[in-house]
Design an enzyme around this catalytic site. Structure first.
Site, short mmCIF file in Angstrom:
data_model
loop_
_atom_site.label_atom_id
_atom_site.label_comp_id
_atom_site.label_asym_id
_atom_site.label_seq_id
_atom_site.Cartn_x
_atom_site.Cartn_y
_atom_site.Cartn_z
N SER A 179 -3.43 -2.00 6.02
CA SER A 179 -4.72 -1.75 5.35
C SER A 179 -5.83 -1.33 6.59
CB SER A 179 -5.28 -2.43 4.32
OG SER A 179 -5.36 -3.76 4.92
N HIS A 207 -1.27 -1.23 -0.84
CA HIS A 207 -2.04 -0.12 -0.64
C HIS A 207 -1.16 0.91 -0.91
CE1 HIS A 207 -5.99 -1.47 0.76
NE2 HIS A 207 -5.28 -2.44 1.14
N LYS A 238 -6.03 -2.84 -6.72
CA LYS A 238 -6.41 -1.57 -5.78
C LYS A 238 -6.24 -0.26 -6.69
CE LYS A 238 -5.76 -4.52 -1.97
NZ LYS A 238 -4.90 -5.26 -1.14
C1 LIG Z 1 -4.90 -6.55 -0.95
C2 LIG Z 1 -3.57 -7.02 -0.59
C3 LIG Z 1 -3.02 -8.23 -1.28
C4 LIG Z 1 -3.79 -8.98 -2.09
O1 LIG Z 1 -3.93 -8.32 -3.30
P1 LIG Z 1 -4.84 -9.11 -4.49
O2 LIG Z 1 -4.24 -8.58 -5.69
O3 LIG Z 1 -6.21 -8.83 -4.19
O4 LIG Z 1 -4.65 -10.49 -4.34
C5 LIG Z 1 -1.77 -8.59 -0.79
N1 LIG Z 1 -0.77 -7.83 0.08
C6 LIG Z 1 -1.39 -6.80 0.87
C7 LIG Z 1 -0.75 -6.07 1.61
C8 LIG Z 1 -2.58 -6.34 0.37
O5 LIG Z 1 -3.26 -5.28 1.16
#
Ligand SMILES: *Cc1c(COP(=O)(O)O)cnc(C)c1O
Length: 390
Positions: A179, A207, A238
Site C-alpha cells: 500500500s 488493496h 477498502k
Molecule cells: C488495510 C489492510 C489490512 C487491514 O484491513 P482492515 O479491514 O482495515 O482491518 C490488512 N491487510 C492489508 C494488506 C491492508 O492493506
C-alpha cells in the site's frame, strides 16, 4: 516517578522526532470531497476506491437489514450470532473470488490473526515478505511459528530462505498490493516456488480486490491463478467501502477456520447492516466493471499529469499514487500547504516507509470527476513550485 511515567517521557520523544500522530475528524460522509476539521477538502487519502462508502445502493441495503435484523448480532458467530446476512455474504464473496467458500471476520486485520495461527504453529516456518502489512506480521507472531523475512518481492531471496529453513509445515505469505508504493507481489513466481517446495500459500488482497483482475476480482485473478492459492485474505473496508474482513479458500480450509480461528470463536461478528451493505457492494461489482474501469482511467489521468508537472510517482502499478518527496519535513510541509488550499493528501514518513523516502500518498477513486482531479493537480503544481520540490 509514577508507574506510568514512561508514557509522558516516550510521548515527548515522539513529539521531538515529529512522529506524533495527529488525528483529524471527518464530519461528513466519505466521498470525493469531505469535511475535515471543519474544512471542505478534496479527498486524496481514502481507500474508498470505488466510492461505495456513501453509495445509495449500499445504504439502502443496510437500512433494510437494520429494520429486519436489528443493530447487533447478539452472540459470537458459533453460538447464536450467525445471521442470514452473514451466510449470504460468505456465499457471495466466495462466488466473487471464485473459491469454494469464505469466512467473514471483523476486519482485514483480524482476518490475519484468525487465519495464520490456524495454519501454522511452533514447529512450523513462515516465509514473509519484509514489507508485509502489520496485521500479517502480528498474525505470524501470534502463531508462534518461526518467521523468516525475505527481501521485498524477491523470489530468489524467498527460494534461498526456503532451501535453508526446514520445518514441519511451511507457509509463504505476502501482501498482494503493497500500500505504500502501489507495487504488486509476483504471485506467479511465488506460486512456482510454493509448488516446488510444497509451501502453504496465503495472499492478503486488501488493496487488490475491487481494483485488480477481471471486474476487480483481485490479484489472484489478475495473475490467472484462480483456485491455486490456498487462502486469500481480504477486507470489506477498502474498495468495498464498508467494514469487515474475510478469508476465501476451499470448503475444507474455511470450515477448519470456523473450528479453529480464535477471533471467530471468541469475538462477536459485525452487525447485519454492515454485512448487508458489503453484500450490496459485491453485487454491484458482479453486475458491472464500470466503476473499476473508471478508477483506472482516473488514476492514469492523475499519474500522467503529475509526471508532466515534474513529480516522481514511483513504482506504482495500481491506482495508489506515491508522490516521492524524500525529505520528511518537506513532505509534511507540502501536505500542509495542500490542505490549506483545499486538498487532503497525507504525508507518509518513517517508520511507515524508510528514512529519506517520505512521500505524499495520493489515493484516487472512481468517484472523482475530471474537474476534481484537475483541482488537485493545480494545487499540487502551485504548492510544489512554491516549495521548490518540482
Ligand atoms: C488495510 C489492510 C489490512 C487491514 O484491513 P482492515 O479491514 O482495515 O482491518 C490488512 N491487510 C492489508 C494488506 C491492508 O492493506
Amino acid at each position: 516517578m509514577s508507574r506510568l511515567g514512561f508514557i509522558s517521557r516516550e510521548t515527548a520523544l515522539l513529539a521531538e522526532q515529529g512522529l506524533l500522530i495527529n488525528i483529524r475528524t471527518v464530519s461528513s460522509a466519505q466521498g470525493p470531497w469531505f469535511d475535515v476539521d471543519g474544512k471542505r477538502v478534496l479527498n486524496l487519502c481514502s481507500n474508498n476506491y470505488l466510492g461505495f462508502a456513501n453509495d445509495p445502493r449500499l445504504k439502502s441495503a443496510a437500512r433494510e437489514a437494520l429494520e429486519r435484523y436489528g443493530v447487533g448480532p447478539g452472540a459470537v458467530r458459533t453460538i447464536a450470532g450467525t445471521m442470514t446476512p452473514h451466510v449470504d455474504l460468505e456465499r457471495s464473496l466466495a462466488e466473487f473470488k471464485e473459491t469454494e467458500d469464505s469466512i467473514f471476520l471483523q476486519s482485514g486485520f483480524v482476518a490475519n490473526q484468525a487465519v495464520i495461527p490456524a495454519l501454522v504453529g511452533p514447529d512450523d516456518v513462515i516465509f514473509s515478505d519484509e514489507l508485509n502489512h502489520a496485521s500479517i506480521i502480528d498474525g505470524c507472531r501470534l502463531s508462534g511459528a518461526r518467521t523468516v523475512r525475505y527481501a521485498h518481492n524477491d523470489v530468489c531471496s524467498l527460494e534461498d530462505a526456503v532451501k535453508t529453513t526446514p520445518g514441519r509445515r511451511r507457509l509463504v505469505v505476502t501482501d498482494g498490493v503493497f500500500s505504500m508504493d502501489g507495487d504488486i507481489a509476483p504471485l506467479d513466481d511465488i506460486m512456482t516456488v510454493a509448488d516446488r517446495y510444497d509451501l502453504i500459500t496465503v495472499v492478503d488482497d486488501a488493496h487488490g480486490e475491487g481494483v485488480l483482475g477481471r471486474g476487480g476480482r483481485g490479484i489472484v485473478n489478475h495473475f490467472g491463478l484462480t483456485g491455486r492459492f490456498d487462502v486469500e485474505i481480504g477486507t470489506l473496508s477498502k474498495a468495498f467501502g464498508v467494514v469487515g474482513g474475510y478469508a476465501a479458500g476451499s470448503r475444507e480450509t474455511i470450515n477448519w477456520f470456523k473450528q479453529k480461528a480464535r477471533p471467530f470463536l471468541f469475538s462477536t461478528g459485525l452487525s447485519p447492516a454492515d454485512v448487508a451493505a458489503s453484500m450490496a457492494a459485491v453485487r454491484v461489482l458482479q453486475e458491472s466493471d464500470e466503476l473499476v474501469k473508471r478508477l483506472w482511467d482516473n488514476a492514469a489521468y492523475f499519474k500522467e499529469n503529475m509526471r508532466a508537472l515534474g513529480y516522481d510517482t514511483g513504482m506504482s502499478r495500481t491506482p495508489i499514487t506515491p508522490v516521492m518527496i524524500g525529505d520528511a519535513s518537506k513532505s509534511s510541509e507540502l501536505s500542509r500547504r495542500l490542505f490549506a488550499e483545499g486538498v487532503f493528501a497525507q504525508s507518509i514518513g518513517y517508520p511507515t516507509v524508510a528514512r529519506g523516502k517520505a512521500r505524499i500518498r495520493a489515493m484516487i477513486s472512481a468517484a472523482h470527476s475530471r474537474e476534481d482531479l484537475d483541482y488537485g493537480l493545480e494545487r499540487f503544481a502551485k504548492a510544489g513550485r512554491d516549495l521548490g520540490v518540482i
